[in-house]
Design a protein around this motif. Sequence first.
Motif, PDB file in Angstrom:
ATOM      1  N   VAL A  20       0.838  -1.200   0.000  1.00 19.60           N
ATOM      2  CA  VAL A  20       0.000   0.000   0.000  1.00 19.60           C
ATOM      3  C   VAL A  20       0.873   1.250   0.000  1.00 19.60           C
ATOM      4  N   ARG A  21       1.879   1.264   0.851  1.00 24.61           N
ATOM      5  CA  ARG A  21       2.747   2.443   0.961  1.00 24.61           C
ATOM      6  C   ARG A  21       3.471   2.739  -0.351  1.00 24.61           C
ATOM      7  N   THR A  22       4.005   1.714  -1.001  1.00 23.82           N
ATOM      8  CA  THR A  22       4.702   1.938  -2.269  1.00 23.82           C
ATOM      9  C   THR A  22       3.727   2.362  -3.370  1.00 23.82           C
ATOM     10  N   SER A  23       2.529   1.816  -3.349  1.00 27.50           N
ATOM     11  CA  SER A  23       1.524   2.211  -4.346  1.00 27.50           C
ATOM     12  C   SER A  23       1.132   3.668  -4.163  1.00 27.50           C
ATOM     13  N   TRP A  24       0.908   4.082  -2.920  1.00 21.92           N
ATOM     14  CA  TRP A  24       0.554   5.477  -2.647  1.00 21.92           C
ATOM     15  C   TRP A  24       1.700   6.417  -3.032  1.00 21.92           C
ATOM     16  N   ALA A  25       2.938   6.031  -2.696  1.00 26.28           N
ATOM     17  CA  ALA A  25       4.086   6.884  -3.010  1.00 26.28           C
ATOM     18  C   ALA A  25       4.236   7.048  -4.526  1.00 26.28           C
ATOM     19  N   ALA A  26       4.063   5.967  -5.262  1.00 20.21           N
ATOM     20  CA  ALA A  26       4.165   6.052  -6.719  1.00 20.21           C
ATOM     21  C   ALA A  26       3.078   6.959  -7.280  1.00 20.21           C
ATOM     22  N   GLU A  27       1.858   6.773  -6.795  1.00 17.58           N
ATOM     23  CA  GLU A  27       0.740   7.590  -7.280  1.00 17.58           C
ATOM     24  C   GLU A  27       0.956   9.068  -6.943  1.00 17.58           C
ATOM     25  N   ARG A  28       1.365   9.339  -5.733  1.00 18.87           N
ATOM     26  CA  ARG A  28       1.576  10.715  -5.275  1.00 18.87           C
ATOM     27  C   ARG A  28       2.669  11.417  -6.086  1.00 18.87           C
ATOM     28  N   ASN A  29       3.653  10.661  -6.534  1.00 16.48           N
ATOM     29  CA  ASN A  29       4.778  11.246  -7.259  1.00 16.48           C
ATOM     30  C   ASN A  29       4.685  11.071  -8.773  1.00 16.48           C
ATOM     31  N   GLY A  30       3.544  10.590  -9.249  1.00 15.70           N
ATOM     32  CA  GLY A  30       3.355  10.422 -10.687  1.00 15.70           C
ATOM     33  C   GLY A  30       4.249   9.367 -11.307  1.00 15.70           C
ATOM     34  N   LEU A  31       4.577   8.357 -10.548  1.00 16.14           N
ATOM     35  CA  LEU A  31       5.462   7.284 -11.023  1.00 16.14           C
ATOM     36  C   LEU A  31       4.684   5.989 -11.178  1.00 16.14           C
ATOM     37  N   LEU A  32       5.237   5.087 -11.935  1.00 18.98           N
ATOM     38  CA  LEU A  32       4.656   3.754 -12.002  1.00 18.98           C
ATOM     39  C   LEU A  32       5.087   2.983 -10.766  1.00 18.98           C
ATOM     40  N   GLY A  33       4.161   2.309 -10.157  1.00 20.21           N
ATOM     41  CA  GLY A  33       4.473   1.498  -8.980  1.00 20.21           C
ATOM     42  C   GLY A  33       4.658   0.044  -9.363  1.00 20.21           C
ATOM     43  N   PHE A  34       4.635  -0.792  -8.354  1.00 21.45           N
ATOM     44  CA  PHE A  34       4.758  -2.224  -8.586  1.00 21.45           C
ATOM     45  C   PHE A  34       3.675  -2.694  -9.559  1.00 21.45           C
ATOM     46  N   ALA A  35       4.074  -3.556 -10.472  1.00 22.99           N
ATOM     47  CA  ALA A  35       3.111  -4.221 -11.360  1.00 22.99           C
ATOM     48  C   ALA A  35       2.693  -5.553 -10.754  1.00 22.99           C
ATOM     49  N   THR A  36       3.579  -6.120  -9.934  1.00 22.78           N
ATOM     50  CA  THR A  36       3.304  -7.430  -9.354  1.00 22.78           C
ATOM     51  C   THR A  36       3.754  -7.487  -7.901  1.00 22.78           C
ATOM     52  N   GLY A  37       3.144  -8.408  -7.198  1.00 27.77           N
ATOM     53  CA  GLY A  37       3.584  -8.778  -5.862  1.00 27.77           C
ATOM     54  C   GLY A  37       3.859 -10.274  -5.888  1.00 27.77           C
ATOM     55  N   GLN A  38       4.947 -10.666  -5.282  1.00 26.22           N
ATOM     56  CA  GLN A  38       5.331 -12.081  -5.263  1.00 26.22           C
ATOM     57  C   GLN A  38       5.412 -12.515  -3.811  1.00 26.22           C
ATOM     58  N   SER A  39       4.629 -13.529  -3.451  1.00 26.30           N
ATOM     59  CA  SER A  39       4.553 -13.964  -2.058  1.00 26.30           C
ATOM     60  C   SER A  39       4.483 -15.474  -1.960  1.00 26.30           C
ATOM     61  N   PRO A  40       4.882 -16.023  -0.807  1.00 28.55           N
ATOM     62  CA  PRO A  40       4.682 -17.451  -0.598  1.00 28.55           C
ATOM     63  C   PRO A  40       3.199 -17.725  -0.412  1.00 28.55           C
ATOM     64  N   TYR A  41       2.695 -18.769  -1.058  1.00 29.78           N
ATOM     65  CA  TYR A  41       1.282 -19.104  -0.926  1.00 29.78           C
ATOM     66  C   TYR A  41       1.097 -20.581  -1.233  1.00 29.78           C
ATOM     67  N   SER A  42       0.457 -21.260  -0.322  1.00 32.29           N
ATOM     68  CA  SER A  42       0.142 -22.679  -0.506  1.00 32.29           C
ATOM     69  C   SER A  42      -1.004 -23.026   0.435  1.00 32.29           C
ATOM     70  N   ILE A  43      -1.424 -24.250   0.400  1.00 35.44           N
ATOM     71  CA  ILE A  43      -2.464 -24.689   1.332  1.00 35.44           C
ATOM     72  C   ILE A  43      -1.974 -24.571   2.776  1.00 35.44           C
ATOM     73  N   LEU A  44      -0.669 -24.675   2.987  1.00 33.75           N
ATOM     74  CA  LEU A  44      -0.103 -24.599   4.336  1.00 33.75           C
ATOM     75  C   LEU A  44       0.302 -23.186   4.737  1.00 33.75           C
ATOM     76  N   VAL A  45       0.393 -22.287   3.777  1.00 36.75           N
ATOM     77  CA  VAL A  45       0.848 -20.916   4.021  1.00 36.75           C
ATOM     78  C   VAL A  45      -0.193 -19.985   3.400  1.00 36.75           C
ATOM     79  N   ARG A  46      -1.222 -19.665   4.196  1.00 39.34           N
ATOM     80  CA  ARG A  46      -2.370 -18.924   3.673  1.00 39.34           C
ATOM     81  C   ARG A  46      -2.508 -17.529   4.266  1.00 39.34           C
ATOM     82  N   SER A  47      -1.530 -17.063   5.009  1.00 40.39           N
ATOM     83  CA  SER A  47      -1.662 -15.770   5.679  1.00 40.39           C
ATOM     84  C   SER A  47      -1.855 -14.613   4.708  1.00 40.39           C
TER      85      SER A  47
END
Length: 191
Positions: A20-47
């Motif tokens: 959220v913080r990086t998206s807001w900073a990019a928007e506020r400064n007229g920059l492109l922000g993250f296009a993707t987020g990469q996270s661990p995700y599985s049936i055992l890791v659902r947080s």
Amino acid sequence: MQQGKIRFFGGSTFPAAEIVRTSWAAERNGLLGFATGQSPYSILVRSIETDVLPACHRHGLGVLTWSPLAGGFLTDRSGRVDADDVVAQMYPDRFRDDVPENLTKRAVAAAITEVASEGGLTIAQLAVAFVLEHPIVSTALIGPRTRKHLDDLLPSAGVTLTDEVLDRLDEIVPPGVTLNWADVVYDPPAI
């Protein structure tokens, strides 16, 4: 990006607040922000279901997930790794049998194996299909080590899980729950 060397960029294993913080900073400064987020995700890791996936959705990020097989726990190896495995050396608490959460993961994997076999799938196929079933997930990074592993995982892309199967998996590991926080690999600075 301005030099044409990259088209897009993203963050890996960022908590929702940082997305959220990086998206807001990019928007506020007229920059492109993250296009993707990469996270661990599985049936055992659902947080990430509780905050990261909604943050990515809200800010228009594609989601690339890593470790859908939970470091091998959602395979026929049930998390058994060789002593020289690089990931096991870097993050030993994800695999050691003297960590109670890992014993829980092995028991849970056995229950998931039963669900998979009832559907005519391997546990690995079910695990990848589960990750891909989430509507916010764009890609599952599977990381096969052999051609046989790849051949086993490729059919997962065409699997659609029924509501009954998804409900059973939710009973085994409830949404938003991570069985061993060592699998997340990231600790926010506040912790």
